[in-house]
Design a protein around this motif. Structure first.
Motif, PDB file in Angstrom:
ATOM      1  N   GLU A 119       0.832  -1.199   0.000  1.00 48.69           N
ATOM      2  CA  GLU A 119       0.000   0.000   0.000  1.00 48.69           C
ATOM      3  C   GLU A 119       0.870   1.254   0.000  1.00 48.69           C
ATOM      4  OE1 GLU A 119      -4.329   0.939   1.932  1.00 48.69           O
ATOM      5  OE2 GLU A 119      -2.783   0.070   3.218  1.00 48.69           O
ATOM      6  N   GLN A 120       1.942   1.233   0.783  1.00 50.20           N
ATOM      7  CA  GLN A 120       2.854   2.378   0.789  1.00 50.20           C
ATOM      8  C   GLN A 120       3.599   2.476  -0.543  1.00 50.20           C
ATOM      9  OE1 GLN A 120       5.115   3.308   4.327  1.00 50.20           O
ATOM     10  NE2 GLN A 120       3.967   1.769   5.498  1.00 50.20           N
ATOM     11  N   LEU A 121       3.902   1.315  -1.116  1.00 48.16           N
ATOM     12  CA  LEU A 121       4.547   1.336  -2.428  1.00 48.16           C
ATOM     13  C   LEU A 121       3.648   1.994  -3.465  1.00 48.16           C
ATOM     14  CD1 LEU A 121       6.201  -2.190  -2.696  1.00 48.16           C
ATOM     15  CD2 LEU A 121       7.378   0.003  -2.540  1.00 48.16           C
ATOM     16  N   ILE A 122       2.363   1.673  -3.426  1.00 48.52           N
ATOM     17  CA  ILE A 122       1.434   2.252  -4.394  1.00 48.52           C
ATOM     18  C   ILE A 122       1.342   3.770  -4.209  1.00 48.52           C
ATOM     19  CG2 ILE A 122      -0.988   2.324  -5.092  1.00 48.52           C
ATOM     20  CD1 ILE A 122      -1.135  -0.691  -4.387  1.00 48.52           C
ATOM     21  N   ASN A 123       1.262   4.202  -2.970  1.00 51.38           N
ATOM     22  CA  ASN A 123       1.242   5.654  -2.702  1.00 51.38           C
ATOM     23  C   ASN A 123       2.528   6.317  -3.184  1.00 51.38           C
ATOM     24  OD1 ASN A 123      -1.292   5.439  -1.539  1.00 51.38           O
ATOM     25  ND2 ASN A 123      -0.454   5.096   0.522  1.00 51.38           N
ATOM     26  N   ARG A 124       3.655   5.674  -2.901  1.00 50.49           N
ATOM     27  CA  ARG A 124       4.937   6.227  -3.321  1.00 50.49           C
ATOM     28  C   ARG A 124       5.053   6.224  -4.844  1.00 50.49           C
ATOM     29  NH1 ARG A 124       9.386   6.764  -0.144  1.00 50.49           N
ATOM     30  NH2 ARG A 124       7.803   6.939   1.489  1.00 50.49           N
ATOM     31  N   LEU A 125       4.452   5.209  -5.489  1.00 49.63           N
ATOM     32  CA  LEU A 125       4.496   5.155  -6.951  1.00 49.63           C
ATOM     33  C   LEU A 125       3.827   6.384  -7.557  1.00 49.63           C
ATOM     34  CD1 LEU A 125       3.762   1.375  -7.711  1.00 49.63           C
ATOM     35  CD2 LEU A 125       5.771   2.676  -8.459  1.00 49.63           C
ATOM     36  N   TRP A 126       2.715   6.799  -6.996  1.00 52.00           N
ATOM     37  CA  TRP A 126       2.053   7.985  -7.539  1.00 52.00           C
ATOM     38  C   TRP A 126       2.887   9.251  -7.298  1.00 52.00           C
ATOM     39  CZ3 TRP A 126      -1.526   7.926 -11.021  1.00 52.00           C
ATOM     40  CH2 TRP A 126      -2.396   6.844 -11.136  1.00 52.00           C
ATOM     41  N   THR A 127       3.545   9.296  -6.154  1.00 56.08           N
ATOM     42  CA  THR A 127       4.435  10.433  -5.881  1.00 56.08           C
ATOM     43  C   THR A 127       5.573  10.478  -6.898  1.00 56.08           C
ATOM     44  OG1 THR A 127       3.905  10.324  -3.525  1.00 56.08           O
ATOM     45  CG2 THR A 127       5.923  11.485  -4.150  1.00 56.08           C
ATOM     46  N   TYR A 128       6.161   9.326  -7.138  1.00 53.90           N
ATOM     47  CA  TYR A 128       7.255   9.245  -8.102  1.00 53.90           C
ATOM     48  C   TYR A 128       6.758   9.531  -9.517  1.00 53.90           C
ATOM     49  CZ  TYR A 128      10.890   7.450  -4.970  1.00 53.90           C
ATOM     50  OH  TYR A 128      11.836   7.328  -3.999  1.00 53.90           O
TER      51      TYR A 128
END
Length: 441
Positions: A63-72
């Motif tokens: 879930e944190q990876l998905i959030n970070r993916l959008w940030t990136y």
């Protein structure tokens, strides 16, 4: 020759255009993938599920990876937008613009927050620091890696949820039908091993379904979808074991049904055989009374009573059947069938034994009548000597009580008289004529 900068040789206009086209295509691919992941049914299920175990831990990271993916991705979009704006200023960019474009496209110009070790991201590419600077290629590689890891969690959870719960529900429905059938034939927990097995299967399926719903990743075996497409699968070991156990119980219940049906028929056959034995013994008792009243000086065997012990065992067998104690009923039925047949044979033998004197008398009567008919055919019916011997034998055979020994001798004498009268003269026999017989008187 291109001038070298901090990121290497400055790109030419054509190289810049090719790089922008490639990065644009990657941008579209990443965006499509992120949107697909956002709409994935597995992700929505994970977000709303009460997770536990391996799935809870891995989904927290994913879930944190998905959030970070959008940030990136947003940072990637901004950097690509700046490069495109700079390239669009003029058709033939100056050397300084090419140098700046080279720096944007190849240099570590994107500043992003670093991975969070507490969320497990340090091992996924982030360092234990607040921020880091990446090139666009590094940024794409980072997003691709994180996307694959997040997608693994979503795809695996969705695959397990698609494969197991529905199958468990179908098996539970079959279990319900089997339990109803088992109850109808008296197979219950604590009374029959199959009843205990059904309870155990019920508990196992309930526990299995709860675990699959809360921790689907624990039921995955083989490689992850991203590393080896098609290499992994949902682990159905426990489900398969429960299905085999239920199938074994179902076959046992069917066997019980067969035993139940056969048992009723077999009990009816045993009752019929014992009833025939009773009737035969009753007939033997009546015959014995007749023999004792009509035959003198004859030893007549006693007739036993009804097989009380067998009737008691027959009642016990019926009780076993009523209570579905099939494991106790089966051997008892086999014993009852054998002993009932033996009882019938014994009753028939008893009837034969007690009626033997009557059979002897009937045979003597038949022989006497046969010789009288023979004498009549040869004109000896009016012979006084032969008639006297016939009257003696007939009186003995038709009087009560009948002395069979004396009657047999009388019949034998009558036979000899008839045979002697029919013998040719001069053969040397002791009474070869009627007149000789009269002389003997």
């Amino acid at each position: 020759m291109a001038v070298a900068g901090p990121t290497g040789p400055v790109l030419s206009r054509e190289e810049v255009d090719r790089a922008l086209a490639r990065l644009g295509a990657e941008h579209e691919a990443v965006e499509s993938s992120l949107l697909a992941l956002q709409d994935h049914a597995g992700r929505r299920l994970l977000e709303g599920a009460d997770l536990s175990g391996v799935t809870r831990a891995r989904w927290a990271v994913a879930e944190q990876l998905i959030n970070r993916l959008w940030t990136y991705f947003d940072a990637y979009t901004d950097a690509l937008t700046r490069a495109r704006e700079l390239r669009s200023r003029r058709r033939w960019p100056h050397q300084s613009e090419l140098s700046e474009l080279t720096d944007l496209l190849r240099g570590a110009r994107v500043t992003l927050p670093a991975g969070d070790p507490s969320a497990g991201l340090a091992t996924l590419g982030g360092a234990a620091k607040l921020s880091e600077r990446l090139t666009l290629e590094e940024l794409v590689d980072r997003m691709n890696g994180w996307y694959a890891q997040a997608l693994d969690v979503v795809v695996v959870a969705d695959a397990v949820w698609s494969a197991l719960p529905a199958r468990i529900d179908l098996l539970a429905a079959e279990l319900g039908r089997t339990r109803s059938l088992a109850h109808s034939v008296g197979v219950r927990p604590g009374e029959h091993p199959s009843g205990d097995d059904l309870e155990e299967i019920t508990r196992e399926l309930s526990a299995l379904r709860a675990e699959v719903i809360s921790d689907p990743l624990a039921f995955w075996t083989g490689a992850s979808p991203s590393s080896a497409p098609g290499g992994g699968r949902a682990d159905t070991t426990r489900y398969d074991r429960a299905a085999r156990a239920l199938e074994d119980v179902r076959r046992e219940i069917e066997a019980v049904l067969t035993v139940r049906q056969d048992a009723e028929q077999r009990l009816m056959r045993v009752r019929d055989v014992l009833s025939r034995a009773d009737r035969t013994l009753e007939e033997a008792r009546q015959a014995r009374a007749e023999v004792l009243s009509k035959i003198a000086a004859s030893v007549v065997p006693a007739v036993s009573g009804p097989p009380t012990a067998l009737y008691e065992q027959l009642s016990a067998a019926a009780e076993h059947r009523r209570r579905a104690r099939w494991h106790r009923l089966s051997p008892l039925l086999e014993s009852l069938e054998q002993r009932a047949e033996e009882e019938l044979l014994r009753a028939r033998a008893s009837l034969t034994a007690v009626t033997a004197p009557l059979a002897v008398r009937a045979e003597l009567r038949g022989r006497l009548d046969a010789y009288r008919a023979k004498a009549g055919r040869h004109g000896l019916a009016e012979d006084p000597f032969i008639g006297e011997r016939y009257d003696v034998a007939r009186r003995m055979l038709w009087s009560a009580p009948c002395d069979l020994t004396a009657a047999e001798q009388a019949v034998l004498r009558y036979q000899q008289a008839v045979s002697g009268a029919l013998a040719p003269p001069g053969n040397g026999s002791p009474g070869h004529s009627v007149h000789d017989h009269r002389g003997e008187r």
